[in-house]
Design an enzyme around this catalytic site. Structure first.
Site, PDB file in Angstrom:
ATOM      1  N   ASP A   1      -5.158   0.261   8.854  1.00 52.37           N
ATOM      2  CA  ASP A   1      -4.891   0.025   7.437  1.00 52.37           C
ATOM      3  C   ASP A   1      -5.551  -1.234   6.886  1.00 52.37           C
ATOM      4  O   ASP A   1      -5.521  -1.469   5.674  1.00 52.37           O
ATOM      5  CB  ASP A   1      -3.376  -0.077   7.195  1.00 52.37           C
ATOM      6  CG  ASP A   1      -2.716   1.285   7.054  1.00 52.37           C
ATOM      7  OD1 ASP A   1      -3.434   2.272   6.817  1.00 52.37           O
ATOM      8  OD2 ASP A   1      -1.482   1.356   7.179  1.00 52.37           O
TER       9      ASP A   1
ATOM     10  N   LYS B   1       0.863  -1.194   0.000  1.00 55.53           N
ATOM     11  CA  LYS B   1       0.000   0.000   0.000  1.00 55.53           C
ATOM     12  C   LYS B   1       0.891   1.233   0.000  1.00 55.53           C
ATOM     13  O   LYS B   1       1.829   1.319   0.789  1.00 55.53           O
ATOM     14  CB  LYS B   1      -0.886   0.010   1.245  1.00 55.53           C
ATOM     15  CG  LYS B   1      -1.579   1.343   1.527  1.00 55.53           C
ATOM     16  CD  LYS B   1      -2.070   1.433   2.957  1.00 55.53           C
ATOM     17  CE  LYS B   1      -0.946   1.462   3.968  1.00 55.53           C
ATOM     18  NZ  LYS B   1      -0.237   2.771   4.041  1.00 55.53           N
TER      19      LYS B   1
END
Length: 278
Positions: free
Chosen positions: A131, A14
């Site tokens: 996250d 990410k």
């Protein structure tokens, strides 16, 4: 990939192209506004259902990765109420600001879904970490709140070089050094039809509010950014997440691959890779 007995899922890196810290709740959690994309590079999680929960770790960055209950793969399985024998192929550095552990957890949940046919409770994913929801979503998006608010966005694919000096930076320590916690959110996204449009928008109107406190904790991040800015063809260099991984954006993948090779030659002790972000 799924068979009758085993399933596998990709856990991509990410990258926070921009990260604005917009406030802090009474419970201490920080409010974020972030533009996120994912790389075509990451870990892999596979598993088969088992009577006991187990985890083995392989791959080039397996050393030091815990295989006990603190690993987010196992935490995700406990959270989902399933026992399985997991294998984690570790290709991403840990505590690096690119969601490695969170992406592993999201991949573990996808594996369990494939094995059991039972979908994850998406509304509760933030219980596993800020996250995890965005990593479970797994594509370009705008992430807000404490990570639970996710809005898909249409962004052009862009080439990048990722670089990590192999220094772990703990996210709570970075937030602890953040001076201003009520910053302006991201502006509304204009039409971004090309990688060049996206890079110009990021350079002119966005930032990563965690970069200064991370630099104070790990000054080597400054060297990473300087070297990325110095690569031929680099259009933007910035830190991802809470660090220490940084990225440089390029107009095309060939330039990124050439730049990654040059940076690896300069700093062979760093983790460096050219990727597509999408």
């Amino acid at each position: 990939m799924t068979t009758a007995e085993r399933a596998e899922a990709f856990a991509p890196a990410k990258v926070n192209l921009a990260l604005h810290v917009t406030g802090q709740r009474a419970d201490g959690y920080h409010l974020l506004d972030s533009l996120v994309m994912f790389a075509n590079l990451g870990d892999r999680v596979s598993a088969c259902l088992a009577d006991q929960l187990r985890l083995s770790v392989t791959g080039p960055l397996a050393e030091g990765v815990p295989t006990g209950p603190e690993n987010l793969v196992l935490k995700a399985a406990v959270w989902a109420g399933q026992s399985a024998d997991f294998e984690l192929e570790k290709n991403l550095p840990a505590a690096a600001g690119i969601g490695g552990g969170s992406s592993d957890a999201a991949a573990a949940l996808r594996v369990l879904e494939a094995l059991t046919g039972q979908p994850a409770d998406v509304g509760r994913l933030a219980e596993l970490g800020a996250d995890v929801p965005v990593c479970y979503f797994g594509r370009a998006c705008r992430m807000a709140g404490v990570g639970e608010q996710i809005e898909a966005v249409d962004l052009p694919r862009v080439a990048a070089v990722l670089a990590n000096p192999r220094v772990e930076v703990e996210t709570p320590h970075v937030f602890g050094k953040l001076a201003a916690k009520n910053n302006a959110p991201l502006p509304e996204l204009p039409p971004l039809g090309s990688a060049s449009d996206l890079i110009a928008f990021l350079r002119e109107q966005t930032r990563n509010d965690l970069e200064p406190p991370a630099l104070a904790l790990a000054p080597v991040i400054g060297e990473v950014l300087d070297r990325l800015w110095g690569l031929e063809g680099a259009r933007l260099a910035r830190m991802s997440g809470s660090g220490a991984t940084c990225f440089a954006l390029f107009d095309e993948i060939g330039a990124a691959e050439t730049a990654a090779a040059a940076l690896s030659a300069q700093r062979p002790d760093w983790w460096v890779s050219a990727v597509w972000l999408s």
